[in-house]
Design a protein around this motif. Structure first.
Motif, PDB file in Angstrom:
ATOM      1  N   ALA A  57     129.777   6.927  14.490  1.00 26.57           N
ATOM      2  CA  ALA A  57     128.912   7.499  13.444  1.00 26.57           C
ATOM      3  C   ALA A  57     128.618   8.970  13.706  1.00 26.57           C
ATOM      4  CB  ALA A  57     127.602   6.714  13.361  1.00 26.57           C
ATOM      5  N   LYS A  58     128.480   9.346  14.979  1.00 31.07           N
ATOM      6  CA  LYS A  58     128.179  10.729  15.336  1.00 31.07           C
ATOM      7  C   LYS A  58     129.426  11.601  15.409  1.00 31.07           C
ATOM      8  CE  LYS A  58     125.467  12.244  18.711  1.00 31.07           C
ATOM      9  NZ  LYS A  58     124.353  13.053  18.226  1.00 31.07           N
ATOM     10  N   GLY A  59     130.591  10.952  15.531  1.00 30.45           N
ATOM     11  CA  GLY A  59     131.806  11.712  15.812  1.00 30.45           C
ATOM     12  C   GLY A  59     131.716  12.279  17.211  1.00 30.45           C
ATOM     13  N   ARG A  60     131.166  11.449  18.127  1.00 30.98           N
ATOM     14  CA  ARG A  60     130.879  11.935  19.479  1.00 30.98           C
ATOM     15  C   ARG A  60     131.874  11.363  20.471  1.00 30.98           C
ATOM     16  NH1 ARG A  60     124.939  12.049  21.765  1.00 30.98           N
ATOM     17  NH2 ARG A  60     125.248  12.220  23.979  1.00 30.98           N
ATOM     18  N   PRO A  61     132.351  12.175  21.421  1.00 35.42           N
ATOM     19  CA  PRO A  61     133.260  11.645  22.436  1.00 35.42           C
ATOM     20  C   PRO A  61     132.574  10.524  23.212  1.00 35.42           C
ATOM     21  CG  PRO A  61     133.028  14.037  22.628  1.00 35.42           C
ATOM     22  CD  PRO A  61     132.001  13.584  21.645  1.00 35.42           C
ATOM     23  N   ALA A 145     120.262  11.899  16.238  1.00 34.64           N
ATOM     24  CA  ALA A 145     120.896  11.384  15.017  1.00 34.64           C
ATOM     25  C   ALA A 145     121.591  12.473  14.194  1.00 34.64           C
ATOM     26  CB  ALA A 145     119.854  10.662  14.167  1.00 34.64           C
ATOM     27  N   ASN A 146     122.280  13.392  14.886  1.00 38.12           N
ATOM     28  CA  ASN A 146     123.052  14.432  14.196  1.00 38.12           C
ATOM     29  C   ASN A 146     124.536  14.152  14.371  1.00 38.12           C
ATOM     30  OD1 ASN A 146     122.100  15.134  17.018  1.00 38.12           O
ATOM     31  ND2 ASN A 146     123.903  16.443  16.828  1.00 38.12           N
ATOM     32  N   LEU A 147     125.357  14.759  13.527  1.00 37.02           N
ATOM     33  CA  LEU A 147     126.790  14.747  13.795  1.00 37.02           C
ATOM     34  C   LEU A 147     127.007  15.560  15.067  1.00 37.02           C
ATOM     35  CD1 LEU A 147     128.300  15.343  10.246  1.00 37.02           C
ATOM     36  CD2 LEU A 147     128.411  13.234  11.603  1.00 37.02           C
ATOM     37  N   PRO A 151     122.937  20.928  15.080  1.00 42.12           N
ATOM     38  CA  PRO A 151     121.594  20.906  15.668  1.00 42.12           C
ATOM     39  C   PRO A 151     120.960  19.515  15.510  1.00 42.12           C
ATOM     40  CG  PRO A 151     121.875  22.813  14.224  1.00 42.12           C
ATOM     41  CD  PRO A 151     123.070  21.945  14.017  1.00 42.12           C
ATOM     42  N   SER A 152     120.170  19.095  16.485  1.00 42.30           N
ATOM     43  CA  SER A 152     119.498  17.793  16.410  1.00 42.30           C
ATOM     44  C   SER A 152     118.562  17.759  15.202  1.00 42.30           C
ATOM     45  CB  SER A 152     118.685  17.535  17.677  1.00 42.30           C
ATOM     46  OG  SER A 152     119.548  17.378  18.766  1.00 42.30           O
ATOM     47  N   PRO A 153     118.414  16.579  14.560  1.00 35.97           N
ATOM     48  CA  PRO A 153     117.558  16.497  13.379  1.00 35.97           C
ATOM     49  C   PRO A 153     116.104  16.262  13.743  1.00 35.97           C
ATOM     50  CG  PRO A 153     118.774  14.451  13.670  1.00 35.97           C
ATOM     51  CD  PRO A 153     119.128  15.314  14.837  1.00 35.97           C
ATOM     52  N   LEU A 180     112.449  19.417  20.241  1.00 33.01           N
ATOM     53  CA  LEU A 180     113.588  19.555  21.162  1.00 33.01           C
ATOM     54  C   LEU A 180     113.767  18.231  21.888  1.00 33.01           C
ATOM     55  CD1 LEU A 180     112.924  23.027  22.886  1.00 33.01           C
ATOM     56  CD2 LEU A 180     114.377  22.543  20.891  1.00 33.01           C
ATOM     57  N   GLU A 181     114.997  17.925  22.295  1.00 40.20           N
ATOM     58  CA  GLU A 181     115.271  16.661  22.967  1.00 40.20           C
ATOM     59  C   GLU A 181     114.527  16.572  24.302  1.00 40.20           C
ATOM     60  OE1 GLU A 181     117.375  18.994  22.268  1.00 40.20           O
ATOM     61  OE2 GLU A 181     118.988  18.298  20.973  1.00 40.20           O
ATOM     62  N   SER A 182     114.451  15.333  24.818  1.00 39.98           N
ATOM     63  CA  SER A 182     113.680  15.072  26.041  1.00 39.98           C
ATOM     64  C   SER A 182     114.194  15.852  27.251  1.00 39.98           C
ATOM     65  CB  SER A 182     113.747  13.577  26.362  1.00 39.98           C
ATOM     66  OG  SER A 182     115.092  13.167  26.512  1.00 39.98           O
ATOM     67  N   ARG A 237     130.100  21.780  23.163  1.00 37.71           N
ATOM     68  CA  ARG A 237     129.463  22.724  22.247  1.00 37.71           C
ATOM     69  C   ARG A 237     128.373  21.932  21.542  1.00 37.71           C
ATOM     70  NH1 ARG A 237     130.340  26.942  18.175  1.00 37.71           N
ATOM     71  NH2 ARG A 237     129.942  25.905  16.203  1.00 37.71           N
ATOM     72  N   HIS A 238     127.227  22.515  21.349  1.00 37.55           N
ATOM     73  CA  HIS A 238     126.080  21.708  20.945  1.00 37.55           C
ATOM     74  C   HIS A 238     125.115  22.536  20.115  1.00 37.55           C
ATOM     75  CE1 HIS A 238     123.464  18.273  21.472  1.00 37.55           C
ATOM     76  NE2 HIS A 238     124.347  17.721  22.272  1.00 37.55           N
ATOM     77  N   TYR A 239     124.329  21.869  19.317  1.00 37.41           N
ATOM     78  CA  TYR A 239     123.218  22.500  18.597  1.00 37.41           C
ATOM     79  C   TYR A 239     123.673  23.648  17.710  1.00 37.41           C
ATOM     80  CZ  TYR A 239     121.222  20.539  22.881  1.00 37.41           C
ATOM     81  OH  TYR A 239     120.925  19.723  23.927  1.00 37.41           O
TER      82      TYR A 239
HETATM   83 MG    MG Z   1     122.213  15.281  21.012  1.00 36.70          MG
END
Ligand code: MG
Ligand code: AMP
Length: 345
Positions: A57-61, A145-147, A151-153, A180-182, A237-239
């Motif tokens: 769902a995220k398209g995450r490795p 819960a972002n692609l 950036p994180s939602p 911001l994330e934990s 690569r992130h955010y």
């Molecule tokens: Mg994240």
């Protein structure tokens, strides 16, 4: 097909909806839920197929592990080998925005932990997150819960933009308090602790409980080719918005004159509230007062998304100081900017 969204204002009064969400999780489905940090994309942490669905769902490795969310800090003992320092951290910071990496027990499949033999545990304080985990009765694996790469939602609108049609249900709990994330800290068997990701629980706060806290090199720097990230998420690569994002460093006056010139060319600016009167109002995205890092944390990801939607060829922001909550802002912004810093004059 679009995903249903349930607004949950008061979890006690909305047990039926939470039970429906828990039923989806039990069947191996995916439910987006609010936390005090950012929105999470949740699945049953004990179900390998649910973990695989999250990655899809995220398209995450799938080597980028998920955080396992628990209802009570002591539940960590069911899923991990817990050293005494964990209990001290739990007493000080849980429920709250702190994730602890521990050696994992077999009940958690390797799909959930991205193939690692450690597990990330967090006990969120958000009432909806807490109620959902409790009604479900099992731990919930959830990344943001972002692609992957976005950036994180921090608002349900941001979640919808990325996840509509990709998950079974979304719970709307309003905007996230922290944004911001934990903070992620790894406790090693020799008693040492490493800060893998800075967050609202600052290094200074951790030092009130832990004797020493090393900062992982990937937190502030760029990984050298071949260097291994202790936290797998740090190597991606992130955010990042899709337009180039550039951080400005230097005296305030020089930054303002630079921005005024660049605004003629249509750039977007993530500015401090104090700068609103000094700049053109077009494509201006205020992140909060200069001294109010908590407000900047709360608004950062949403403002990045908005700046990106504005169609500007380039987005500018301020390079944050690396102190207190500033370290978390620095870490997210430097990575969103792919380490592009322009020093003025
Ligand atoms: Mg994240
Ligand atoms: P997210 O909150 O969406 O960024 O996803 C969770 C992040 O937690 C991942 O990107 C990892 O960097 C980190 N994480 C989760 N489990 C572990 C672990 N066992 N060891 C190190 N880092 C982890």
């Amino acid at each position: 097909m679009s995903t249903p969204i349930y607004q949950i204002k008061n979890p006690q009064a909305e047990q039926k909806r939470l039970e429906e969400a828990a039923r989806i999780l039990r069947q191996g489905g995916l439910v987006v839920f609010p936390t005090e940090t950012v929105y999470g994309l949740g699945g049953d942490a004990t179900n390998a197929e649910a973990a695989e669905k999250i990655y899809a769902a995220k398209g995450r490795p799938s080597d980028n592990p998920l955080i396992v969310h628990i209802a009570d800090p002591s539940d960590a003992e069911k899923y991990a080998f817990v050293p005494p320092l964990y209990r001290d951290l739990a007493k000080a910071f849980m429920p709250g925005p702190l994730t602890v990496i521990l050696p994992k027990k077999d009940i958690i499949p390797r799909q959930t932990t991205g193939g690692l033999d450690t597990i990330a545990v967090r006990c969120p304080s958000h009432p909806v997150a807490h109620a959902l985990i409790q009604v479900f009765g099992r731990p919930i694996a959830a990344p943001s819960a972002n692609l992957s790469g976005k950036p994180s939602p921090t608002r349900i609108e941001d979640v919808r933009e990325d996840m509509d049609g990709r998950v079974d249900l979304m719970l709307d709990g309003g905007p996230c308090e922290i944004g911001l994330e934990s903070t992620i800290v790894q406790l090693r068997e020799d008693g040492s602790a490493v800060l893998l990701r800075p967050g609202a629980v600052t290094r200074d706060a951790l030092l009130c409980v832990l004797p020493r806290v090393e900062i992982a090199p990937a937190v502030t720097g760029e990984l050298e080719p071949g260097q291994v990230a202790l936290s797998p998420g740090m190597k991606y690569r992130h955010y990042a918005p899709s337009s180039p994002f550039v951080l400005l460093d230097g005296p305030e006056e020089d930054i303002l004159s630079f921005l005024r010139r660049e605004q003629q060319k249509g750039c977007a600016v993530l500015c401090y509230d104090e700068e609103i009167a000094e700049l053109e109002s077009i494509r201006l995205f205020p992140v909060g007062p200069k001294a109010d890092l908590a407000e900047q944390a709360r608004r950062l990801f949403t403002r990045l998304r908005e700046a990106d939607h504005s169609g500007a060829p380039v987005i500018y922001g301020h390079l944050p100081v690396m102190d207190g909550l500033g370290l978390a802002l620095y870490n997210r912004m430097i990575r969103a900017a792919a380490h592009t810093v322009r020093t003025l004059p």
